[in-house]
Design a protein around this motif. Sequence first.
Motif, PDB file in Angstrom:
ATOM      1  N   SER A   1     -52.629 -53.939   5.208  1.00  0.00           N
ATOM      2  CA  SER A   1     -52.547 -55.175   4.434  1.00  0.00           C
ATOM      3  C   SER A   1     -52.605 -54.807   2.949  1.00  0.00           C
ATOM      4  CB  SER A   1     -53.700 -56.113   4.781  1.00  0.00           C
ATOM      5  OG  SER A   1     -54.925 -55.593   4.310  1.00  0.00           O
ATOM      6  N   ASN A   2     -52.384 -55.806   2.100  1.00  0.00           N
ATOM      7  CA  ASN A   2     -52.577 -55.572   0.676  1.00  0.00           C
ATOM      8  C   ASN A   2     -54.025 -55.183   0.438  1.00  0.00           C
ATOM      9  OD1 ASN A   2     -50.001 -56.074  -0.405  1.00  0.00           O
ATOM     10  ND2 ASN A   2     -50.326 -58.273  -0.188  1.00  0.00           N
TER      11      ASN A   2
ATOM     12  N   HIS B   1     -62.286 -35.000  -8.892  1.00  0.00           N
ATOM     13  CA  HIS B   1     -62.739 -35.507  -7.593  1.00  0.00           C
ATOM     14  C   HIS B   1     -63.384 -36.865  -7.815  1.00  0.00           C
ATOM     15  CE1 HIS B   1     -65.634 -35.916  -4.223  1.00  0.00           C
ATOM     16  NE2 HIS B   1     -64.605 -35.454  -3.547  1.00  0.00           N
ATOM     17  N   ALA B   2     -63.136 -37.790  -6.889  1.00  0.00           N
ATOM     18  CA  ALA B   2     -63.736 -39.125  -7.026  1.00  0.00           C
ATOM     19  C   ALA B   2     -63.717 -39.851  -5.693  1.00  0.00           C
ATOM     20  CB  ALA B   2     -62.985 -39.962  -8.051  1.00  0.00           C
ATOM     21  N   PHE B   3     -64.471 -40.939  -5.645  1.00  0.00           N
ATOM     22  CA  PHE B   3     -64.428 -41.884  -4.533  1.00  0.00           C
ATOM     23  C   PHE B   3     -64.027 -43.234  -5.115  1.00  0.00           C
ATOM     24  CE2 PHE B   3     -67.441 -38.692  -3.097  1.00  0.00           C
ATOM     25  CZ  PHE B   3     -66.962 -38.426  -1.824  1.00  0.00           C
ATOM     26  N   LEU B   4     -63.046 -43.880  -4.496  1.00  0.00           N
ATOM     27  CA  LEU B   4     -62.626 -45.221  -4.885  1.00  0.00           C
ATOM     28  C   LEU B   4     -62.936 -46.157  -3.730  1.00  0.00           C
ATOM     29  CD1 LEU B   4     -60.645 -43.161  -6.468  1.00  0.00           C
ATOM     30  CD2 LEU B   4     -59.374 -45.223  -6.967  1.00  0.00           C
ATOM     31  N   VAL B   5     -63.258 -47.389  -4.055  1.00  0.00           N
ATOM     32  CA  VAL B   5     -63.578 -48.388  -3.035  1.00  0.00           C
ATOM     33  C   VAL B   5     -62.538 -49.498  -3.108  1.00  0.00           C
ATOM     34  CG1 VAL B   5     -65.306 -50.022  -2.190  1.00  0.00           C
ATOM     35  CG2 VAL B   5     -66.029 -47.823  -3.172  1.00  0.00           C
ATOM     36  N   PHE B   6     -62.022 -49.878  -1.947  1.00  0.00           N
ATOM     37  CA  PHE B   6     -60.980 -50.898  -1.851  1.00  0.00           C
ATOM     38  C   PHE B   6     -61.445 -52.064  -0.995  1.00  0.00           C
ATOM     39  CE2 PHE B   6     -58.711 -47.250  -3.192  1.00  0.00           C
ATOM     40  CZ  PHE B   6     -57.648 -47.738  -3.944  1.00  0.00           C
ATOM     41  N   VAL B   7     -60.861 -53.220  -1.279  1.00  0.00           N
ATOM     42  CA  VAL B   7     -61.059 -54.426  -0.477  1.00  0.00           C
ATOM     43  C   VAL B   7     -59.696 -54.808   0.075  1.00  0.00           C
ATOM     44  CG1 VAL B   7     -61.700 -56.871  -0.567  1.00  0.00           C
ATOM     45  CG2 VAL B   7     -63.016 -55.186  -1.867  1.00  0.00           C
ATOM     46  N   ALA B   8     -59.642 -55.162   1.366  1.00  0.00           N
ATOM     47  CA  ALA B   8     -58.403 -55.613   1.996  1.00  0.00           C
ATOM     48  C   ALA B   8     -58.212 -57.101   1.716  1.00  0.00           C
ATOM     49  CB  ALA B   8     -58.460 -55.362   3.496  1.00  0.00           C
ATOM     50  N   LEU B   9     -56.941 -57.505   1.581  1.00  0.00           N
ATOM     51  CA  LEU B   9     -56.626 -58.905   1.284  1.00  0.00           C
ATOM     52  C   LEU B   9     -55.748 -59.506   2.383  1.00  0.00           C
ATOM     53  CD1 LEU B   9     -55.721 -58.565  -2.496  1.00  0.00           C
ATOM     54  CD2 LEU B   9     -57.926 -59.220  -1.498  1.00  0.00           C
ATOM     55  N   ASP B  10     -55.972 -60.795   2.658  1.00  0.00           N
ATOM     56  CA  ASP B  10     -55.126 -61.497   3.619  1.00  0.00           C
ATOM     57  C   ASP B  10     -53.870 -62.024   2.915  1.00  0.00           C
ATOM     58  OD1 ASP B  10     -55.804 -63.867   2.271  1.00  0.00           O
ATOM     59  OD2 ASP B  10     -57.225 -64.517   3.822  1.00  0.00           O
ATOM     60  N   ASP B  11     -53.070 -62.810   3.632  1.00  0.00           N
ATOM     61  CA  ASP B  11     -51.819 -63.328   3.077  1.00  0.00           C
ATOM     62  C   ASP B  11     -52.022 -64.259   1.889  1.00  0.00           C
ATOM     63  OD1 ASP B  11     -50.456 -61.899   4.969  1.00  0.00           O
ATOM     64  OD2 ASP B  11     -50.199 -63.591   6.333  1.00  0.00           O
ATOM     65  N   LYS B  12     -53.226 -64.828   1.772  1.00  0.00           N
ATOM     66  CA  LYS B  12     -53.527 -65.722   0.646  1.00  0.00           C
ATOM     67  C   LYS B  12     -54.299 -64.995  -0.449  1.00  0.00           C
ATOM     68  CE  LYS B  12     -53.199 -69.797   3.417  1.00  0.00           C
ATOM     69  NZ  LYS B  12     -53.833 -70.834   4.162  1.00  0.00           N
ATOM     70  N   LEU B  13     -54.298 -63.649  -0.351  1.00  0.00           N
ATOM     71  CA  LEU B  13     -54.945 -62.777  -1.331  1.00  0.00           C
ATOM     72  C   LEU B  13     -56.451 -62.975  -1.416  1.00  0.00           C
ATOM     73  CD1 LEU B  13     -52.241 -62.847  -4.154  1.00  0.00           C
ATOM     74  CD2 LEU B  13     -52.465 -61.268  -2.224  1.00  0.00           C
ATOM     75  N   ARG B  14     -57.055 -63.316  -0.282  1.00  0.00           N
ATOM     76  CA  ARG B  14     -58.510 -63.421  -0.175  1.00  0.00           C
ATOM     77  C   ARG B  14     -59.022 -62.221   0.617  1.00  0.00           C
ATOM     78  NH1 ARG B  14     -58.183 -69.576   1.533  1.00  0.00           N
ATOM     79  NH2 ARG B  14     -57.314 -68.466   3.275  1.00  0.00           N
TER      80      ARG B  14
END
Length: 149
Positions: free
Chosen positions: A47-48, A104-117
């Motif tokens: 997903s996005n 070197h690094a760590f990145l944190v991501f959040v997944a988004l639904d079709d409404k970008l939530r």
Amino acid sequence: EALNWTAELSQVMLPSDCYTNAFVQGGIILKLMDNAAGICAYRHCRSNVVTASLESLSFNRSIFNGNLVTVRARSTFASTKSLEVEVLVQAEDLLSNKRWVAVHAFLVFVALDDKLRPKSVPPLPEPSTELEEREREAARERYLDRKAK
């Protein structure tokens, strides 16, 4: 033991990537890191995704004009709401064949639904080796530290 890198980007550093003294600008490297980590997160979440934070960034050695930069990313921890991605940047002098870990690094991501939530992040596969178990535990500790802030 080989690590399971799920995204890899390579690019030769050009004069437009550098300061006047031939050192590559940090922002150029950060953009490549975010791109590789984003590909990794997208592949895992299907997903996005958006970058939520950049953690534990270490610029270890300089990168110069003409160096080949390879950026590798892999998922290291998934909670229900976020995904941690480890990113390693290696530089190579193409004339001498010398290679070094530059960043070197760590990145944190959040997944988004079709409404970008924000939406739930799928779990990672269970560790299959002792090394993977130790790395997952270290990643879980980093997650708990982030959550406590």
